[in-house]
Design an enzyme around this catalytic site. Structure first.
Site, PDB file in Angstrom:
ATOM      1  N   HIS A  99     -98.426  25.914 109.592  1.00  0.00           N
ATOM      2  CA  HIS A  99     -97.345  26.086 108.592  1.00  0.00           C
ATOM      3  C   HIS A  99     -96.795  27.522 108.625  1.00  0.00           C
ATOM      4  CE1 HIS A  99     -95.689  24.204 104.680  1.00  0.00           C
ATOM      5  NE2 HIS A  99     -94.890  25.186 105.041  1.00  0.00           N
ATOM      6  N   ARG A 140     -91.807  18.684 106.244  1.00  0.00           N
ATOM      7  CA  ARG A 140     -93.000  18.299 105.502  1.00  0.00           C
ATOM      8  C   ARG A 140     -93.731  17.214 106.291  1.00  0.00           C
ATOM      9  NH1 ARG A 140     -92.462  22.408 103.188  1.00  0.00           N
ATOM     10  NH2 ARG A 140     -92.202  22.783 100.962  1.00  0.00           N
TER      11      ARG A 140
HETATM   12  P1  NAP Z   1     -81.347  21.573 101.719  1.00  0.00           P
HETATM   13  O1  NAP Z   1     -80.398  22.722 101.791  1.00  0.00           O
HETATM   14  O2  NAP Z   1     -81.500  20.842 100.430  1.00  0.00           O
HETATM   15  O3  NAP Z   1     -80.899  20.548 102.869  1.00  0.00           O
HETATM   16  C1  NAP Z   1     -81.460  19.274 102.998  1.00  0.00           C
HETATM   17  C2  NAP Z   1     -80.675  18.498 104.050  1.00  0.00           C
HETATM   18  O4  NAP Z   1     -81.310  17.229 104.230  1.00  0.00           O
HETATM   19  C3  NAP Z   1     -79.231  18.209 103.623  1.00  0.00           C
HETATM   20  O5  NAP Z   1     -78.374  18.291 104.722  1.00  0.00           O
HETATM   21  C4  NAP Z   1     -79.319  16.772 103.119  1.00  0.00           C
HETATM   22  O6  NAP Z   1     -78.105  16.035 103.206  1.00  0.00           O
HETATM   23  C5  NAP Z   1     -80.345  16.197 104.065  1.00  0.00           C
HETATM   24  N1  NAP Z   1     -80.960  15.002 103.503  1.00  0.00           N
HETATM   25  C6  NAP Z   1     -81.751  14.894 102.408  1.00  0.00           C
HETATM   26  N2  NAP Z   1     -82.126  13.620 102.212  1.00  0.00           N
HETATM   27  C7  NAP Z   1     -81.549  12.904 103.200  1.00  0.00           C
HETATM   28  C8  NAP Z   1     -81.534  11.530 103.527  1.00  0.00           C
HETATM   29  N3  NAP Z   1     -82.197  10.623 102.798  1.00  0.00           N
HETATM   30  N4  NAP Z   1     -80.822  11.133 104.604  1.00  0.00           N
HETATM   31  C9  NAP Z   1     -80.127  12.040 105.359  1.00  0.00           C
HETATM   32  N5  NAP Z   1     -80.100  13.374 105.091  1.00  0.00           N
HETATM   33  C10 NAP Z   1     -80.797  13.780 104.024  1.00  0.00           C
HETATM   34  O7  NAP Z   1     -82.815  22.020 102.153  1.00  0.00           O
HETATM   35  P2  NAP Z   1     -83.228  23.261 103.095  1.00  0.00           P
HETATM   36  O8  NAP Z   1     -83.184  24.521 102.329  1.00  0.00           O
HETATM   37  O9  NAP Z   1     -82.446  23.160 104.352  1.00  0.00           O
HETATM   38  O10 NAP Z   1     -84.782  22.925 103.357  1.00  0.00           O
HETATM   39  C11 NAP Z   1     -85.204  21.710 103.953  1.00  0.00           C
HETATM   40  C12 NAP Z   1     -86.713  21.557 103.822  1.00  0.00           C
HETATM   41  O11 NAP Z   1     -87.385  22.458 104.694  1.00  0.00           O
HETATM   42  C13 NAP Z   1     -87.285  21.923 102.454  1.00  0.00           C
HETATM   43  O12 NAP Z   1     -87.135  20.856 101.539  1.00  0.00           O
HETATM   44  C14 NAP Z   1     -88.730  22.218 102.770  1.00  0.00           C
HETATM   45  O13 NAP Z   1     -89.519  21.065 102.597  1.00  0.00           O
HETATM   46  C15 NAP Z   1     -88.719  22.585 104.247  1.00  0.00           C
HETATM   47  N6  NAP Z   1     -89.186  23.979 104.485  1.00  0.00           N
HETATM   48  C16 NAP Z   1     -90.210  24.171 105.344  1.00  0.00           C
HETATM   49  C17 NAP Z   1     -90.663  25.481 105.607  1.00  0.00           C
HETATM   50  C18 NAP Z   1     -91.802  25.742 106.565  1.00  0.00           C
HETATM   51  O14 NAP Z   1     -92.273  26.873 106.658  1.00  0.00           O
HETATM   52  N7  NAP Z   1     -92.255  24.770 107.332  1.00  0.00           N
HETATM   53  C19 NAP Z   1     -90.036  26.567 104.986  1.00  0.00           C
HETATM   54  C20 NAP Z   1     -88.984  26.326 104.124  1.00  0.00           C
HETATM   55  C21 NAP Z   1     -88.556  25.023 103.875  1.00  0.00           C
HETATM   56  P3  NAP Z   1     -76.788  16.465 102.367  1.00  0.00           P
HETATM   57  O15 NAP Z   1     -76.334  17.784 102.989  1.00  0.00           O
HETATM   58  O16 NAP Z   1     -75.842  15.380 102.617  1.00  0.00           O
HETATM   59  O17 NAP Z   1     -77.238  16.624 100.942  1.00  0.00           O
END
Ligand code: NAP
Length: 320
Positions: free
Chosen positions: A283, A235
């Site tokens: 994006h 993001r």
């Molecule tokens: P997820 O499964 O919830 O994983 C989030 C990761 O970030 C986890 O490893 C979490 O740690 C870590 N994290 C969160 N807050 C943190 C902090 N304060 N300090 C350190 N680590 C932290 O999410 P996901 O499915 O991988 O997706 C991630 C993001 O990608 C989404 O939220 C979305 O915004 C973005 N996204 C972008 C696109 C695009 O097209 N550009 C598409 C899809 C998604 P823990 O494992 O310890 O909980």
């Protein structure tokens, strides 16, 4: 116990006003759930509004959610939930986000593609070509390059595996400590500088939360080795834009690949567009696949109908 029958009230698909893909989503979701009725919010009768327990959403209008008094949970068709969490505010609505292996595979492919773009110096060769400059640059094999992932969740871990398979050294950072084979894992803000110090290419796959807003700031960029590069596929607001531009201008950072921005589309006058060390993408790193996403939403709803159990819900306090 409920079962998936046509006796259940229809499930509304609720999106923002003017969202162009609503009818495509409704068709894909209906195909994946022949025992349910999926309809647009505008088609709900007053009686059906009173009965609605769940809705499928894509950036829904909060006023429409508030008009469903029995609503218990929302299944989003997106992976990121920061906007939805703000929109539902302090209500007790439970949020289920999309976790789709196809989305993770698409994102992992994008991470590999743009890491290779940086690893093989493509921005520099494009610049040299514009100047008619025949100048081979030093080749460094992937086993001597470290790619670090901010976020080791559904998307980050899939990307890490793809990078490992391509021969890179891989580090990852999360909130809770992880133990992943062949990945150098770091957890919590205290361990972040250690990881940054050994990073050649930093890839952001963090959710946007109060903790991650402006996380990539001047201090963090200063902790990277000179000449490191950045990819942001998460993001826009995770990055302090002024700090990133300063790090690029001072050559502390060699290049940034940015797919997400605070304001999208990126404003025409934004400095990123013309910056020679920035690649702007609209994006596109991981578009949702409507058919696989609909199958996952359908499986979650079927489980709910059959057992009354909700899939894992978003932790509103944590913000993801
Ligand atoms: P997820 O499964 O919830 O994983 C989030 C990761 O970030 C986890 O490893 C979490 O740690 C870590 N994290 C969160 N807050 C943190 C902090 N304060 N300090 C350190 N680590 C932290 O999410 P996901 O499915 O991988 O997706 C991630 C993001 O990608 C989404 O939220 C979305 O915004 C973005 N996204 C972008 C696109 C695009 O097209 N550009 C598409 C899809 C998604 P823990 O494992 O310890 O909980």
């Amino acid at each position: 116990m409920m079962t998936a029958t046509s006796a259940n009230p229809p499930i509304p698909f609720i999106a923002s006003a003017g969202y162009a893909n609503s009818s495509h989503w409704i068709a894909a979701l209906q195909l994946a759930m022949p025992h349910e009725r999926i309809i647009a919010f505008s088609e709900l009768s007053q009686q059906q509004k009173q009965q609605c327990r769940l809705a499928i959403v894509a950036n829904p209008d909060p006023a429409e959610l508030r008009s469903l008094p029995q609503l218990l949970w929302l299944h989003s068709v997106w992976a990121g939930v920061e906007r939805l969490l703000t929109d539902v505010g302090s209500s007790n609505l439970k949020i289920v986000r999309l976790v789709d292996p196809q989305l993770a595979a698409t994102m992992a492919e994008a991470v590999l593609a743009w890491v290779l773009y940086l690893h093989r110096d493509m921005p520099a060769y494009a610049r040299q070509q514009r100047q008619n400059q025949w100048q081979p640059r030093e080749y460094v094999a992937p086993q001597h390059k470290t790619v670090s992932l901010l976020g080791l969740g559904a998307l980050g871990e899939a990307a890490a595996q793809r990078l490992l398979a391509a021969g890179f050294k891989v580090c990852g950072w999360s909130r809770n400590q992880k133990n992943l084979e062949n990945i150098d894992c770091y957890a919590g803000i205290a361990e972040l500088p250690q990881m940054l110090a050994k990073t050649d290419i930093l890839v952001c796959l963090l959710p946007l939360t109060t903790d991650t807003t402006n996380l990539i700031n001047a201090d963090m960029l200063a902790a990277l080795p000179k000449g490191a590069a950045l990819i942001n596929f998460a993001r826009g607001a995770v990055i302090d834009d002024a700090a990133l531009l300063a790090a690029l201008d001072s050559q502390k950072l060699s290049h940034a690949v940015l797919d997400v921005f605070r304001q999208e589309p990126l404003a025409a006058e934004h400095a990123y567009w013309q910056h020679p060390q920035v690649t702007v993408l609209p994006h596109i790193s991981a578009p949702t696949d409507m058919s696989t996403a609909s199958a996952i939403v359908a499986a979650n709803i079927l489980e709910y109908r059959n057992s009354g159990q909700l899939p894992p819900i978003v932790d509103a306090m944590r913000g993801y």
